[in-house]
Scaffold this motif. Structure first.
Motif, PDB file in Angstrom:
ATOM      1  N   ASP A 163       7.903  -8.021   2.229  1.00 47.37           N
ATOM      2  CA  ASP A 163       6.739  -8.732   2.114  1.00 47.37           C
ATOM      3  C   ASP A 163       5.538  -8.114   2.404  1.00 47.37           C
ATOM      4  O   ASP A 163       5.380  -8.135   3.408  1.00 47.37           O
ATOM      5  CB  ASP A 163       6.830 -10.235   2.663  1.00 47.37           C
ATOM      6  CG  ASP A 163       5.791 -11.391   2.192  1.00 47.37           C
ATOM      7  OD1 ASP A 163       5.553 -10.797   1.011  1.00 47.37           O
ATOM      8  OD2 ASP A 163       5.704 -12.182   2.785  1.00 47.37           O
ATOM      9  N   LEU A 164       4.778  -7.328   1.588  1.00 48.23           N
ATOM     10  CA  LEU A 164       3.553  -7.052   1.754  1.00 48.23           C
ATOM     11  C   LEU A 164       2.544  -7.948   1.304  1.00 48.23           C
ATOM     12  O   LEU A 164       2.230  -8.361   0.322  1.00 48.23           O
ATOM     13  CB  LEU A 164       3.472  -5.525   0.739  1.00 48.23           C
ATOM     14  CG  LEU A 164       2.172  -4.707   1.104  1.00 48.23           C
ATOM     15  CD1 LEU A 164       1.829  -4.242   2.613  1.00 48.23           C
ATOM     16  CD2 LEU A 164       2.043  -3.499  -0.050  1.00 48.23           C
ATOM     17  N   MET A 204      -3.309 -11.639  -1.131  1.00 50.69           N
ATOM     18  CA  MET A 204      -2.496 -11.024  -2.111  1.00 50.69           C
ATOM     19  C   MET A 204      -1.191 -10.814  -1.555  1.00 50.69           C
ATOM     20  O   MET A 204      -1.025 -10.530  -0.317  1.00 50.69           O
ATOM     21  CB  MET A 204      -2.978  -9.850  -2.709  1.00 50.69           C
ATOM     22  CG  MET A 204      -4.524  -9.643  -3.175  1.00 50.69           C
ATOM     23  SD  MET A 204      -4.858 -11.110  -4.464  1.00 50.69           S
ATOM     24  CE  MET A 204      -3.593 -10.261  -5.722  1.00 50.69           C
ATOM     25  N   GLN A 205      -0.002 -10.611  -2.410  1.00 47.10           N
ATOM     26  CA  GLN A 205       1.160 -10.459  -1.877  1.00 47.10           C
ATOM     27  C   GLN A 205       2.203  -9.600  -2.860  1.00 47.10           C
ATOM     28  O   GLN A 205       1.822  -9.760  -4.129  1.00 47.10           O
ATOM     29  CB  GLN A 205       1.789 -11.938  -1.697  1.00 47.10           C
ATOM     30  CG  GLN A 205       3.372 -11.840  -1.266  1.00 47.10           C
ATOM     31  CD  GLN A 205       4.160 -13.015  -1.283  1.00 47.10           C
ATOM     32  OE1 GLN A 205       3.845 -13.837  -2.069  1.00 47.10           O
ATOM     33  NE2 GLN A 205       4.738 -13.471  -0.215  1.00 47.10           N
ATOM     34  N   ILE A 206       2.721  -8.624  -2.390  1.00 45.45           N
ATOM     35  CA  ILE A 206       3.727  -8.171  -3.281  1.00 45.45           C
ATOM     36  C   ILE A 206       5.253  -8.365  -2.692  1.00 45.45           C
ATOM     37  O   ILE A 206       5.474  -7.897  -1.177  1.00 45.45           O
ATOM     38  CB  ILE A 206       3.797  -6.378  -3.255  1.00 45.45           C
ATOM     39  CG1 ILE A 206       2.438  -6.346  -4.044  1.00 45.45           C
ATOM     40  CG2 ILE A 206       4.807  -5.850  -4.005  1.00 45.45           C
ATOM     41  CD1 ILE A 206       2.117  -4.768  -3.953  1.00 45.45           C
ATOM     42  N   HIS A 207       6.020  -9.101  -2.959  1.00 47.23           N
ATOM     43  CA  HIS A 207       7.159  -9.691  -2.486  1.00 47.23           C
ATOM     44  C   HIS A 207       8.318  -8.946  -3.395  1.00 47.23           C
ATOM     45  O   HIS A 207       8.478  -9.401  -4.548  1.00 47.23           O
ATOM     46  CB  HIS A 207       7.401 -11.231  -2.265  1.00 47.23           C
ATOM     47  CG  HIS A 207       8.541 -11.467  -1.629  1.00 47.23           C
ATOM     48  ND1 HIS A 207       8.843 -11.494  -0.454  1.00 47.23           N
ATOM     49  CD2 HIS A 207       9.665 -12.263  -2.398  1.00 47.23           C
ATOM     50  CE1 HIS A 207      10.398 -12.136  -0.273  1.00 47.23           C
ATOM     51  NE2 HIS A 207      10.602 -12.380  -1.581  1.00 47.23           N
ATOM     52  N   THR A 208       9.290  -8.402  -2.605  1.00 45.16           N
ATOM     53  CA  THR A 208      10.366  -8.044  -3.392  1.00 45.16           C
ATOM     54  C   THR A 208      11.841  -7.972  -2.352  1.00 45.16           C
ATOM     55  O   THR A 208      11.655  -8.025  -1.189  1.00 45.16           O
ATOM     56  CB  THR A 208      10.245  -6.702  -3.996  1.00 45.16           C
ATOM     57  OG1 THR A 208      11.314  -6.273  -4.959  1.00 45.16           O
ATOM     58  CG2 THR A 208      10.457  -5.516  -2.813  1.00 45.16           C
ATOM     59  N   TYR A 209      12.886  -7.972  -2.997  1.00 42.44           N
ATOM     60  CA  TYR A 209      13.950  -8.080  -2.236  1.00 42.44           C
ATOM     61  C   TYR A 209      15.143  -7.089  -3.082  1.00 42.44           C
ATOM     62  O   TYR A 209      15.307  -7.154  -4.436  1.00 42.44           O
ATOM     63  CB  TYR A 209      14.468  -9.414  -1.762  1.00 42.44           C
ATOM     64  CG  TYR A 209      14.710 -10.325  -2.936  1.00 42.44           C
ATOM     65  CD1 TYR A 209      15.864 -10.372  -3.762  1.00 42.44           C
ATOM     66  CD2 TYR A 209      13.454 -11.139  -3.818  1.00 42.44           C
ATOM     67  CE1 TYR A 209      16.131 -11.278  -4.901  1.00 42.44           C
ATOM     68  CE2 TYR A 209      13.980 -11.986  -4.835  1.00 42.44           C
ATOM     69  CZ  TYR A 209      15.203 -12.271  -5.242  1.00 42.44           C
ATOM     70  OH  TYR A 209      15.208 -12.859  -6.141  1.00 42.44           O
ATOM     71  N   ILE A 210      15.873  -6.609  -2.396  1.00 45.30           N
ATOM     72  CA  ILE A 210      17.125  -5.715  -2.860  1.00 45.30           C
ATOM     73  C   ILE A 210      18.520  -6.484  -2.404  1.00 45.30           C
ATOM     74  O   ILE A 210      18.741  -6.717  -1.168  1.00 45.30           O
ATOM     75  CB  ILE A 210      17.001  -4.187  -2.516  1.00 45.30           C
ATOM     76  CG1 ILE A 210      15.612  -3.797  -2.849  1.00 45.30           C
ATOM     77  CG2 ILE A 210      18.097  -3.738  -2.778  1.00 45.30           C
ATOM     78  CD1 ILE A 210      15.275  -2.464  -2.236  1.00 45.30           C
ATOM     79  N   VAL A 211      19.356  -6.736  -3.103  1.00 48.07           N
ATOM     80  CA  VAL A 211      20.602  -7.442  -3.105  1.00 48.07           C
ATOM     81  C   VAL A 211      21.689  -6.551  -3.531  1.00 48.07           C
ATOM     82  O   VAL A 211      21.679  -6.121  -4.562  1.00 48.07           O
ATOM     83  CB  VAL A 211      20.529  -8.634  -3.927  1.00 48.07           C
ATOM     84  CG1 VAL A 211      22.003  -9.415  -3.480  1.00 48.07           C
ATOM     85  CG2 VAL A 211      19.314  -9.638  -3.262  1.00 48.07           C
TER      86      VAL A 211
END
Length: 238
Positions: A163-164, A204-211
């Motif tokens: 979460d940036l 602002m937000q750059i949210h990503t996840y790796i599963v």
């Protein structure tokens, strides 16, 4: 002409040339010298010798897609993996653009990007991975600057969430990006599309996840933050 545009067009010419040489038997050193001469000229004699021992394999791999990113799961058990890792090692520390690096070492990811993002990467000088600073709570960055952080992931972890966040000053639209590198040499990103919070359009937000159902790679994960468009200095958290 803008240097980024020149580099972008050169990359496209090289990719077109790759298609012409599809199926041609050659060493990886010969391939790089013919298709990417401007990059080959910068490689050390030691790496040129190593690449001359590989037979070039021009074969696009299926992208490894997760809920939060895209990567390529090469292994040393595959001939294409051994060759691609040798290419990565040879160009990892060269002064080339991010576009050139991705097009050579992660061709599938480069081709999957939008044209606008490819052009943007053609103007990004590839940053060298710095010493381990550890993923931290907050930092600040300027336009064109690149900062590296790492995080150690233990065994039996199935999900990594990133979460940036940053808050733009009034009437300013700054933008950052993040690229994630796994210990098993997969690359996720660059993620550059930020979303604003409904309660605060300047935040602002750059949210990503790796599963991974069978666990993500254990070891040191690297996060690369870049100031894409920054007026002055931008604070952020990750």
């Amino acid at each position: 002409m803008d240097p980024a545009e020149v580099n972008y067009l050169q990359i496209q010419k090289s990719l077109d040339l790759m298609e012409q040489y599809n199926g041609t038997e050659m060493t990886t050193a010969e391939y790089l010298e013919i298709i990417w001469p401007q990059v080959y000229a910068k490689i050390s004699p030691e790496h040129k010798k190593k690449l001359a021992a590989f037979t070039h394999i021009w074969e696009l791999k299926e992208l490894d897609r997760t809920d939060g990113g895209t990567g390529i799961g090469f292994t040393l058990n595959e001939a294409i993996g051994r060759e691609r890792f040798a290419l990565m090692d040879a160009i990892e520390k060269l002064e080339i653009t991010e576009g050139e690096y991705q097009a050579i070492a992660q061709t599938e990811i480069y081709l999957d990007l939008s044209d606008d993002l490819r052009k943007h990467m053609s103007g990004m000088v590839r940053a060298q991975r710095g010493p381990d600073a550890g993923v931290r709570g907050g930092a600040s960055i300027t336009e064109g600057e690149t900062q590296w952080f790492s995080k150690n992931v233990t065994a039996n972890v199935t999900r990594i969430s990133v979460d940036l966040q940053w808050e733009n000053p009034a009437n300013v639209q700054n933008n950052l990006s993040i690229t994630i590198y796994s210990p098993d040499r997969c690359v996720f990103g660059p993620f550059i599309e930020a979303e604003s919070f409904y309660s605060n359009p300047q935040k602002m937000q750059i949210h990503t996840y790796i599963v991974r159902p069978d666990n993500v790679a254990e070891g040191e994960w690297w996060y690369c933050i870049q100031g894409v468009k920054v007026d002055g200095v931008q604070n952020y958290t990750i």
